[in-house]
Design a protein around this motif. Structure first.
Motif, PDB file in Angstrom:
ATOM      1  N   ASP A  38      52.617  47.435  42.940  1.00  0.00           N
ATOM      2  CA  ASP A  38      52.408  46.000  42.764  1.00  0.00           C
ATOM      3  C   ASP A  38      53.271  45.226  43.759  1.00  0.00           C
ATOM      4  N   SER A  40      53.307  41.946  44.064  1.00  0.00           N
ATOM      5  CA  SER A  40      53.323  40.540  43.666  1.00  0.00           C
ATOM      6  C   SER A  40      54.629  39.826  43.975  1.00  0.00           C
ATOM      7  N   ASP A 108      41.803  42.274  43.052  1.00  0.00           N
ATOM      8  CA  ASP A 108      42.824  42.255  41.999  1.00  0.00           C
ATOM      9  C   ASP A 108      42.277  41.776  40.665  1.00  0.00           C
ATOM     10  N   HIS A 299      48.090  43.455  43.333  1.00  0.00           N
ATOM     11  CA  HIS A 299      48.771  42.219  42.922  1.00  0.00           C
ATOM     12  C   HIS A 299      48.521  41.978  41.432  1.00  0.00           C
ATOM     13  N   LYS A 300      48.869  42.963  40.621  1.00  0.00           N
ATOM     14  CA  LYS A 300      48.551  42.913  39.199  1.00  0.00           C
ATOM     15  C   LYS A 300      49.225  41.739  38.503  1.00  0.00           C
ATOM     16  N   ARG A 301      50.513  41.527  38.722  1.00  0.00           N
ATOM     17  CA  ARG A 301      51.198  40.438  38.031  1.00  0.00           C
ATOM     18  C   ARG A 301      50.658  39.080  38.472  1.00  0.00           C
TER      19      ARG A 301
END
Length: 387
Positions: A38, A40, A108, A299-301
Motif C-alpha cells: 500500500d 497510500s 484501486d 492505494h487501499k487506504r
C-alpha cells in the motif's frame, strides 16, 4: 451503452466468466495473498473505475465532478476517474486474467452489481475494508443493505447506489392502476408487456409475483417461474425482452407496462408525468451496485477514505440529487429537505430515492445464484428469452 445494458448470455460468455461460474479452485485466492504493497502514505492518488453517467458533474463543465473535487481538497488525494464499466461480464473479462494470475488490476476501487460482487467474494478477488478508516460507512449505511447473503456484514463491499426493480406503466394510456405483478398478465396487455432480458435482473420480481420469499428461493421456484414466462412468450403476451431500451418503448407508447428500474423511471417522469412506477403488492427486489477494492490494489487506504467520503450525508445528498437512484445513506434525506432549492428539497420526499416505511416492507434482497446453479439456470433462462 448504459450501465443497465443487456447482459451477454453467461453460458456463452468469456472464458474467464465460465471459469468463475464453475468455481474452478485454481481461480480462488487465499486471504493471505490478497493485499498488495500500500503506497497510500507516500502516493496520494487512486484509480476509481465506475459506470458511465454514475457520478455528479458540473453544470457548466462536464469534466468536473464536484464530489470528487471536494474529496481532493479535503484530503489532498487526487483521483483518476474512468468510466470504463459498461457491462458486468465485459468488465469481469477485462480484469479477471490479472486477478486469476495474482497480479494487480491497476484499479484501486471498482463498482459492480451485487450479483457480480458475489462472484468476486466467492473467488477471493477483493479485500476486506478497514471500518476503522470508514466511520461514516459504519454510522450511515442503510440498515436494509448491511447484510447481503453474499457478503455478511458488508466486509468486502459498500453500496455505491441502490435501486428497485419493479413495474413501470403508462397510466393514462392504460386507463387504470397496476398494483401487482399479476396485473401484467391481464388480457388487454397482451403484446404490450416487456421483461428484462438479463437473468440476474429479471428472476426475483417474477418469483415475488408467485409469492416466493426471494431471500431463500429454491430451484423449484426458478423452474416454475421459467415455465410461466415461456407460456406467455408462446401466447405472445410478452412483446419482447429488453435491456435499457424498454425506456424508449414505454416513452413512445409501444409498450404499456414493463419490468423497470426505479432510477430510470424518475428520469422518464420528468418528460412524461403519466409514467408510473409501482412496487407490487407481492414485493419488489432491492439491489445495489457496490464499491470494492480489488486484490493487490496499490492505494487501499486512499480508496477506503474515498468510500467513506461518499457516506458523509452532505456528499451522499449531492450524489443522490444527480443520479436519482435509491440513496444508501438515509441521513442524506435531511440534507436535501433543508435545501433552499425547491427542486432539490422535493427529492427528499421521493420514495424512489428515499423509500418510506410502507415501501420498505415490500422490498427484499434476493439471494444470489450460486456458481453451482448458474450454468444450468442461465442456459434455461436464455432459451426462454431467445438469447
Amino acid at each position: 451503452m448504459t450501465r443497465r445494458s443487456l447482459l451477454r448470455a453467461l453460458g456463452a460468455g468469456t472464458a474467464g466468466a465460465a471459469l468463475a461460474g464453475c468455481g474452478v479452485p485454481a481461480a480462488f485466492v487465499e486471504p493471505g495473498d490478497r493485499a498488495g504493497r500500500d503506497s497510500s502514505d507516500t502516493d496520494h492518488t487512486l484509480h476509481f473505475a465506475n459506470w458511465p453517467l454514475y457520478i455528479d458533474t458540473d453544470d457548466e463543465d462536464e469534466s468536473r465532478r464536484p464530489t470528487l473535487d471536494a474529496f481532493a481538497r479535503r484530503t489532498g488525494i487526487s483521483v483518476t476517474y474512468t468510466e470504463e464499466i459498461n457491462d458486468n461480464d465485459e468488465f469481469f473479462g477485462k480484469i479477471s486474467p490479472a486477478l486469476m494470475n495474482r497480479q494487480a488490476t491497476g484499479r484501486d476501487l471498482i463498482v459492480i452489481s451485487d450479483w457480480m460482487a458475489a462472484r468476486f467474494v466467492r473467488l477471493g478477488w477483493v479485500q476486506e475494508m478497514d471500518r476503522a478508516e470508514q466511520p461514516n460507512v459504519a454510522r450511515h449505511l442503510d440498515p436494509q443493505l448491511r447484510h447481503p447473503a453474499f457478503d455478511e456484514g458488508r466486509r468486502h463491499s459498500v453500496p455505491w447506489q441502490s435501486g428497485i426493480t419493479g413495474i413501470a406503466y403508462n397510466r393514462r394510456k392504460l386507463g387504470r392502476e397496476l398494483r401487482s405483478t399479476a396485473d401484467l398478465w391481464a388480457d388487454d396487455l397482451r403484446g404490450r408487456v416487456t421483461l428484462l432480458a438479463g437473468l440476474d435482473e429479471s428472476f426475483a420480481l417474477l418469483m415475488q409475483g408467485n409469492g416466493v420469499d426471494i431471500t431463500r428461493w429454491r430451484a423449484d421456484d426458478f423452474h416454475t417461474m421459467c415455465e410461466q414466462v415461456e407460456k406467455r412468450v408462446r401466447s405472445k403476451h410478452i412483446r419482447r425482452f429488453t435491456g435499457n431500451d424498454y425506456i424508449k418503448d414505454l416513452a413512445t407508447g409501444d409498450v404499456l407496462a414493463c419490468q423497470a428500474y426505479s432510477g430510470d423511471v424518475i428520469q422518464l417522469q420528468a418528460d412524461n408525468p403519466d409514467i408510473e412506477f409501482v412496487v407490487p403488492e407481492e414485493g419488489a427486489e432491492l439491489w445495489a451496485e457496490s464499491l470494492m477494492i480489488p486484490n493487490l490494489a496499490g492505494h487501499k487506504r486512499n480508496a477506503e477514505r474515498l468510500v467513506d467520503h461518499y457516506y458523509r450525508p452532505e456528499v451522499a445528498a449531492e450524489l443522490a440529487a444527480w443520479v436519482n437512484y435509491v440513496c444508501p445513506v438515509p441521513a442524506a434525506r435531511d440534507v436535501l429537505a433543508a435545501s433552499k432549492d425547491a427542486e432539490r428539497a422535493a427529492l427528499a420526499e421521493d420514495p424512489l430515492i428515499f423509500p418510506d416505511g410502507a415501501m420498505r416492507e415490500r422490498l427484499a434482497i434476493a439471494r444470489d445464484i450460486t456458481s453451482r446453479e448458474r450454468l444450468d439456470f442461465a442456459r434455461k433462462w436464455n432459451a426462454v428469452v431467445g438469447l
